[in-house]
Design a protein around this motif. Structure first.
Motif, PDB file in Angstrom:
ATOM      1  N   GLY A 116       1.003  -1.000  -0.094  1.00 20.51           N
ATOM      2  CA  GLY A 116       0.172  -0.097  -0.103  1.00 20.51           C
ATOM      3  C   GLY A 116       0.755   1.116  -0.028  1.00 20.51           C
ATOM      4  O   GLY A 116       0.655   2.120  -0.728  1.00 20.51           O
ATOM      5  N   ARG A 117       1.870   1.341   0.849  1.00 24.61           N
ATOM      6  CA  ARG A 117       2.922   2.292   0.775  1.00 24.61           C
ATOM      7  C   ARG A 117       3.506   2.606  -0.708  1.00 24.61           C
ATOM      8  O   ARG A 117       3.547   3.642  -0.943  1.00 24.61           O
ATOM      9  CB  ARG A 117       3.930   2.324   2.000  1.00 24.61           C
ATOM     10  CG  ARG A 117       3.307   2.541   3.238  1.00 24.61           C
ATOM     11  CD  ARG A 117       4.164   2.335   4.536  1.00 24.61           C
ATOM     12  NE  ARG A 117       3.804   2.335   5.827  1.00 24.61           N
ATOM     13  CZ  ARG A 117       4.438   2.244   6.794  1.00 24.61           C
ATOM     14  NH1 ARG A 117       5.874   2.411   6.873  1.00 24.61           N
ATOM     15  NH2 ARG A 117       3.918   2.473   7.960  1.00 24.61           N
ATOM     16  N   ASP A 165      -4.011 -12.110  -1.486  1.00 25.64           N
ATOM     17  CA  ASP A 165      -4.813 -11.017  -0.282  1.00 25.64           C
ATOM     18  C   ASP A 165      -4.477  -9.520  -0.501  1.00 25.64           C
ATOM     19  O   ASP A 165      -5.131  -8.855  -0.403  1.00 25.64           O
ATOM     20  CB  ASP A 165      -3.943 -11.828   0.975  1.00 25.64           C
ATOM     21  CG  ASP A 165      -4.992 -10.835   2.245  1.00 25.64           C
ATOM     22  OD1 ASP A 165      -6.021 -11.185   2.474  1.00 25.64           O
ATOM     23  OD2 ASP A 165      -4.282 -10.117   2.797  1.00 25.64           O
ATOM     24  N   VAL A 166      -2.865  -9.485  -0.767  1.00 25.81           N
ATOM     25  CA  VAL A 166      -2.720  -7.915  -1.098  1.00 25.81           C
ATOM     26  C   VAL A 166      -3.471  -7.627  -2.242  1.00 25.81           C
ATOM     27  O   VAL A 166      -3.985  -6.303  -2.178  1.00 25.81           O
ATOM     28  CB  VAL A 166      -1.036  -7.948  -1.247  1.00 25.81           C
ATOM     29  CG1 VAL A 166      -0.613  -6.443  -1.771  1.00 25.81           C
ATOM     30  CG2 VAL A 166      -0.306  -8.461   0.113  1.00 25.81           C
ATOM     31  N   GLY A 167      -3.374  -8.207  -3.297  1.00 22.34           N
ATOM     32  CA  GLY A 167      -4.004  -7.911  -4.664  1.00 22.34           C
ATOM     33  C   GLY A 167      -5.186  -7.255  -4.291  1.00 22.34           C
ATOM     34  O   GLY A 167      -5.968  -6.356  -4.723  1.00 22.34           O
ATOM     35  N   MET A 176      -5.963  -4.285  -2.485  1.00 23.12           N
ATOM     36  CA  MET A 176      -5.558  -3.014  -2.811  1.00 23.12           C
ATOM     37  C   MET A 176      -6.794  -2.505  -3.889  1.00 23.12           C
ATOM     38  O   MET A 176      -7.099  -1.544  -4.288  1.00 23.12           O
ATOM     39  CB  MET A 176      -4.396  -3.369  -3.831  1.00 23.12           C
ATOM     40  CG  MET A 176      -3.114  -3.421  -2.882  1.00 23.12           C
ATOM     41  SD  MET A 176      -2.732  -1.925  -1.781  1.00 23.12           S
ATOM     42  CE  MET A 176      -3.055  -2.704  -0.028  1.00 23.12           C
ATOM     43  N   VAL A 177      -7.429  -3.716  -4.602  1.00 19.15           N
ATOM     44  CA  VAL A 177      -8.272  -3.578  -5.378  1.00 19.15           C
ATOM     45  C   VAL A 177      -9.865  -3.194  -4.917  1.00 19.15           C
ATOM     46  O   VAL A 177     -10.373  -2.056  -5.061  1.00 19.15           O
ATOM     47  CB  VAL A 177      -8.562  -4.788  -6.490  1.00 19.15           C
ATOM     48  CG1 VAL A 177      -9.963  -4.627  -7.355  1.00 19.15           C
ATOM     49  CG2 VAL A 177      -7.386  -5.130  -7.465  1.00 19.15           C
ATOM     50  N   ASN A 215      -5.448  -2.099 -11.752  1.00 20.18           N
ATOM     51  CA  ASN A 215      -4.461  -2.348 -12.888  1.00 20.18           C
ATOM     52  C   ASN A 215      -3.036  -2.924 -12.229  1.00 20.18           C
ATOM     53  O   ASN A 215      -2.056  -2.042 -12.162  1.00 20.18           O
ATOM     54  CB  ASN A 215      -4.215  -1.276 -13.716  1.00 20.18           C
ATOM     55  CG  ASN A 215      -3.439  -1.670 -14.843  1.00 20.18           C
ATOM     56  OD1 ASN A 215      -3.200  -2.671 -15.249  1.00 20.18           O
ATOM     57  ND2 ASN A 215      -2.824  -0.637 -15.599  1.00 20.18           N
ATOM     58  N   LEU A 216      -3.140  -3.855 -11.330  1.00 17.48           N
ATOM     59  CA  LEU A 216      -2.050  -4.475 -10.616  1.00 17.48           C
ATOM     60  C   LEU A 216      -1.834  -5.830 -11.048  1.00 17.48           C
ATOM     61  O   LEU A 216      -2.315  -6.791 -10.510  1.00 17.48           O
ATOM     62  CB  LEU A 216      -2.516  -4.491  -9.070  1.00 17.48           C
ATOM     63  CG  LEU A 216      -1.545  -4.618  -8.086  1.00 17.48           C
ATOM     64  CD1 LEU A 216      -0.531  -3.817  -8.092  1.00 17.48           C
ATOM     65  CD2 LEU A 216      -2.212  -4.544  -6.766  1.00 17.48           C
TER      66      LEU A 216
END
Length: 393
Positions: free
Chosen positions: A174-175, A204-206, A209-210, A217-218
């Motif tokens: 995120g940072r 989990d991170v993706g 973030m979405v 767009n990751l």
């Protein structure tokens, strides 16, 4: 040690030996950043480097040479920072001394953030990432094994979202994305990659973030992501096909009925989550014989069949999990309002790469092999259906 040496075990089909006048041969890496095969190989090699990093500390003391950097420097990346987090297993929490379980490390490396650094004078290819965040999986016979297994058990019962390593990964990514966004960069400049447990972290991170920040767009490269489909996988192969013909249609019918009646609020929440996640399509790399990721194969293939046969039922049921509905409906994530226990395989969109080769089904090394060795196929799934399956090699 040989398997950790990039020159010996890396993607040979991308290596070229160049001989100059009066000099020794030099191995160069040729990368086509527009090639799905090459992007897969690069991501898999970088993830392999994260496995090797922990052992480099002892190697530096004994031989003075680290092996991990070659797995990303060969593709033009440099290490920006290392991701470490304290173990949360019961032994570390209770300060229990391990008499018979061997050495145990309370804090270990679980990932790395890399920055693309092209040679002087060269420009970054438009399809190449600016950053890669990679996560390793479980390391057997390693001091961090107990901590890894603790997380694997949490994944099995779908409680990984609240684990410290997962929270730390979300915070770090995120940072990074915030810093890129504030400087006018796009999130496509960041790749997420992971293998097994690391693929679960990247997923989990993706998703976070979405769903929470709208960064769809990751690109994500998830190798052997864990999602065990318990019911079919516990049966012999002959009975498994029969079970799928019976269990999945019945399950879809029950979920659709509950989602349209008594659990309508939960169905509406999941519909909103699906709508938020729909633009994001991670790359899922699975082997047909790997029981660890069988759940993803079953979910997408059975979902497509049900959308073809009974679309009205499938459109409701594909967003729901019976376990989520019956056990976890009142558990809410304070960070983003999403049910903590929403099954990670409930993805509206993904590209599923299926490998049916002779390689170790759960091994990472297979994924930096050329398409011709993998008997590979891919299919893009969305909440509206699926594209035609494409075969490679």
């Amino acid at each position: 040690m040989g398997s950790d040496v990039f020159a010996d075990s890396g993607p040979r089909h991308m290596m070229a030996r160049i001989v100059g006048a009066g000099s020794s041969p030099v191995t160069m890496i040729r990368i086509n950043w527009d090639s799905d095969e090459h992007r897969r190989c690069v991501a898999a090699c970088i993830v392999n480097g994260t496995y090797i990093m922990d052992g480099d500390e002892s190697r530096l003391h004994s031989s003075g040479k680290a092996l991990a950097p070659a797995w990303w420097e060969s593709f033009g990346f440099r290490r920006l920072r290392t991701l470490e987090y304290e173990c949360e297993c019961v032994f570390c929490k209770t300060k229990t001394k391990l008499f018979n379980l061997g050495a145990h490390r309370p804090c270990s490396i679980y990932g790395v953030v890399l920055e693309h650094a092209p040679p002087a004078g060269a420009r970054r290819h438009p399809s190449a990432p600016r950053y890669v965040v990679a996560f390793r999986g479980t390391m057997p016979r390693h001091p961090s094994y107990l901590g890894d297994m603790h997380l694997n058990l949490r994944i099995l019962v779908n409680r990984q979202h609240a684990c410290g390593r997962f929270r730390h990964a979300r915070d770090q990514v995120g940072r990074l994305l915030d810093s890129i966004s504030s400087n006018g960069g796009g999130t496509a400049a960041v790749w997420l990659a992971g293998h097994s447990l690391g693929a679960s972290i990247a997923l989990d991170v993706g998703r976070d973030m979405v769903a929470r920040k709208g960064w769809n767009n990751l690109p994500a490269f998830l190798f052997n992501p864990p999602q065990v489909s318990l019911a079919p996988s516990m049966l012999p192969q002959a009975l498994r096909r029969v079970a799928k013909r019976v269990i999945y249609p019945a399950s879809y019918a029950v979920k659709a009925a509950l989602g349209a009646t008594v659990l309508k609020p939960h169905e509406r929440d999941m519909e909103a989550l699906f709508e938020a996640l729909a633009p994001w399509a991670p790359e899922l790399y699975v082997h047909q014989r790997d029981i660890v990721c069988q759940g993803f194969i079953d979910y997408f293939e059975q979902r497509h069949k049900m959308l073809t046969r009974l679309r009205s039922v499938a459109e409701v049921a594909m967003k729901l999990s019976l376990r989520d509905m019956l056990i976890c409906i009142h558990s809410t994530d304070p960070e983003n309002g999403e049910d903590q226990r929403v099954r990670p395989h409930l993805l509206p969109s993904a590209r599923l790469w299926k490998n049916s080769s002779y390689h170790d089904p759960h091994g990472l090394e297979q994924w930096w092999r050329p398409d011709s060795e993998l008997r590979l196929s891919s299919r893009r799934y969305s909440d509206h259906g699926a594209e035609a399956e494409v075969f490679y090699g």
